[in-house]
Design an enzyme around this catalytic site. Structure first.
Site, short mmCIF file in Angstrom:
data_model
loop_
_atom_site.label_atom_id
_atom_site.label_comp_id
_atom_site.label_asym_id
_atom_site.label_seq_id
_atom_site.Cartn_x
_atom_site.Cartn_y
_atom_site.Cartn_z
N GLY A 48 0.83 -1.20 0.00
CA GLY A 48 0.00 0.00 0.00
C GLY A 48 0.86 1.24 0.00
N GLN A 53 2.97 10.05 1.06
CA GLN A 53 4.26 9.37 1.12
C GLN A 53 5.15 9.67 -0.08
OE1 GLN A 53 2.32 5.34 2.09
NE2 GLN A 53 4.29 5.24 3.16
N CYS A 95 5.92 0.03 7.09
CA CYS A 95 5.50 1.18 6.29
C CYS A 95 6.68 1.61 5.43
CB CYS A 95 5.08 2.32 7.23
SG CYS A 95 4.55 3.80 6.35
N LEU A 96 6.41 1.94 4.18
CA LEU A 96 7.49 2.33 3.27
C LEU A 96 8.15 3.64 3.73
CD1 LEU A 96 5.89 1.39 -0.17
CD2 LEU A 96 7.59 0.12 1.16
N HIS A 137 -4.50 1.38 7.55
CA HIS A 137 -3.15 1.95 7.58
C HIS A 137 -3.02 3.07 6.54
CE1 HIS A 137 1.43 1.31 7.78
NE2 HIS A 137 1.26 2.13 6.77
N GLU A 138 -3.54 2.82 5.34
CA GLU A 138 -3.39 3.81 4.26
C GLU A 138 -4.28 5.04 4.51
OE1 GLU A 138 -0.87 3.57 2.51
OE2 GLU A 138 -0.49 1.49 3.00
N HIS A 141 -2.75 7.42 6.85
CA HIS A 141 -1.74 8.30 6.25
C HIS A 141 -2.36 9.63 5.79
CE1 HIS A 141 2.11 6.30 6.08
NE2 HIS A 141 1.60 5.18 5.60
NI NI Z 1 2.49 3.29 5.52
#
Ligand code: NI
Length: 174
Positions: A48, A53, A95-96, A137-138, A141
């Protein structure tokens, strides 16, 4: 090959800001962004990615929580959590924007999310397990929230210190 975008790491300020709703006039730009975000997510690799991000303060996320051998990319514009189960589940998240950091997070096991497709059509998705965690989670963000916010202060600080140290070492290597 679709162009990929640089992923921002904590503590980039945009990761802590509330993203703005996507307007109806931005269809072409949003479609192009979605393609780049998907390419960026698959390359990372991740399941995701939210627009903040990659430095874009818009309410848009891409995800693919399907099995590896059957790609199922999803693009959610202006997603909104409309229902969540009482039942909770614990799942390890990463998380990226916090590379190599993982921790158990407790969230509702099942959720329902309303969103717009790239064509502006109203859609709804219900997910449980991985998809549910991924959706939550997304969407977090888009409100400047990160999975570490669900941890104890002690655990969160430990993880953030480790991340800062690792990122510093990485810059020296590069
Ligand atoms: Ni994330």
């Amino acid at each position: 090959m679709t162009e990929t975008l640089p992923i921002l790491y904590v503590p980039a300020p945009i990761l802590r800001q509330k993203a703005k709703p996507v307007g109806t006039g931005d269809a072409d730009a949003v479609r192009a962004l979605a393609e780049k975000m998907l390419a960026t997510m698959y390359k990372a690799p991740g399941v995701g990615l939210a627009a903040p991000q990659v430095g874009v303060g818009l309410r848009m996320v891409v995800l693919d929580c399907g099995p590896k051998d059957a790609p199922a990319p999803m693009v959610l514009v202006n997603p909104e959590l409309v229902a969540a189960s009482q039942e909770l589940a614990v799942r390890e998240e990463g998380c990226l924007s916090l590379p190599n950091q993982f921790a158990d997070v407790t969230r509702p096991y099942r959720v329902k999310v309303r969103y717009l497709s790239l064509d502006g059509a109203k859609q709804e998705v219900e997910g449980e397990g991985l998809l549910s965690a991924c959706l939550q989670h997304e969407i977090d963000h888009l409100d400047g929230k990160l999975f570490v916010d669900y941890l104890s202060i002690l655990k969160r600080n430990m993880l953030l210190r480790r991340l800062a140290k690792e990122l510093k070492a990485k810059v020296r290597e590069d």
